[in-house]
Design a protein around this motif. Structure first.
Motif, PDB file in Angstrom:
ATOM      1  N   SER A 270      43.269  28.181 -24.886  1.00 36.55           N
ATOM      2  CA  SER A 270      42.777  27.728 -23.573  1.00 36.55           C
ATOM      3  C   SER A 270      42.864  28.854 -22.548  1.00 36.55           C
TER       4      SER A 270
ATOM      5  N   TYR B 117      39.837  30.714 -20.600  1.00 34.60           N
ATOM      6  CA  TYR B 117      39.834  30.817 -19.136  1.00 34.60           C
ATOM      7  C   TYR B 117      39.651  32.265 -18.689  1.00 34.60           C
TER       8      TYR B 117
ATOM      9  N   GLU C 145      42.942  25.903 -14.572  1.00 28.39           N
ATOM     10  CA  GLU C 145      41.674  25.193 -14.754  1.00 28.39           C
ATOM     11  C   GLU C 145      41.272  24.432 -13.493  1.00 28.39           C
TER      12      GLU C 145
END
Length: 228
Positions: free
Chosen positions: A100, A104, A33
């Protein structure tokens, strides 16, 4: 109570291994991230890291399946409930990390598609720019040709004007000469027939002069029409 695991390791050891993998996977997702947030300022993507994180999460989920089987075999309810909560917590955190990572990867795929589309648009834009530049060049050449033609017409018009001015100047000189000649002839008493002959010759000269002026104007007009 430590439950033995087939193939080596106890429930506690498997739990510790899962926690270590969970921490490693969490760090990997956070690093991905951070890389993603810095892409707009020159950052980069790491397919190797995303693959490693995905592998760690998959391994954690496999360990959770094994731990789920083991805690169910604990005889004491209090210990069984404790291990159930621990295993569920690990499984929930692994699922959150998986979500997550999936988000992504989806965003990364979207960025790659947009980059390809921009590259395609840029390639087409370069081709269209060449075409537009070629059109502008042709237009510039056409405008230059028009300017050249206009300059030639102006020069021709100026030449014609100068010629007409010369004709006008010669006309005035002829008038003065004719007046002087008439004065002289009247003085010496020439006959009226001679005077009429001179006047007729004067009219013929005027017609010749007018025809010359008109011819010059016509020639200039035709030249202007031909060069348009």
């Amino acid at each position: 109570m430590a439950m033995a695991v087939e193939g080596g390791g106890t429930l506690s050891e498997i739990h510790q291994s899962a926690k270590k993998l969970l921490m490693k996977a969490r760090d990997g997702v956070e690093k991905l991230e951070r890389l993603e947030s810095s892409t707009s300022t020159g950052g980069y993507d790491s397919p190797e890291l995303s693959f490693a994180v995905k592998k760690d999460i998959s391994q954690i989920q496999s360990l959770c399946v094994e731990m789920d089987r083991l805690w169910r075999s604990i005889s004491f309810k209090s210990q069984r409930d404790l291990w159930r909560r621990k295993v569920e917590q690990i499984a929930e955190e692994a699922e959150q990390l998986k979500e997550s990572l999936d988000k992504y990867l989806l965003r990364n795929q979207r960025r790659m598609n947009e980059a390809r589309e921009r590259a395609d648009l840029l390639g087409r834009a370069n081709g269209e720019s060449s075409h537009v530049l070629r059109i502008f060049d042709e237009e510039a050449q056409a405008m230059q040709s028009v300017r050249n033609s206009s300059r030639m017409i102006q020069e021709s018009f100026a030449t014609g004007t100068a010629i007409l001015a010369k004709y006008a100047e010669q006309r005035e000189r002829l008038k003065k000469a004719q007046r002087k000649a008439l004065d002289v002839l009247n003085t010496v008493g020439l006959s009226n027939s001679v005077l009429r002959l001179i006047e007729r010759r004067n009219r013929v000269d005027r017609w010749i002069k007018y025809v010359g002026m008109i011819s010059t104007v016509v020639i200039i007009f035709l030249f202007w029409r031909w060069t348009r």
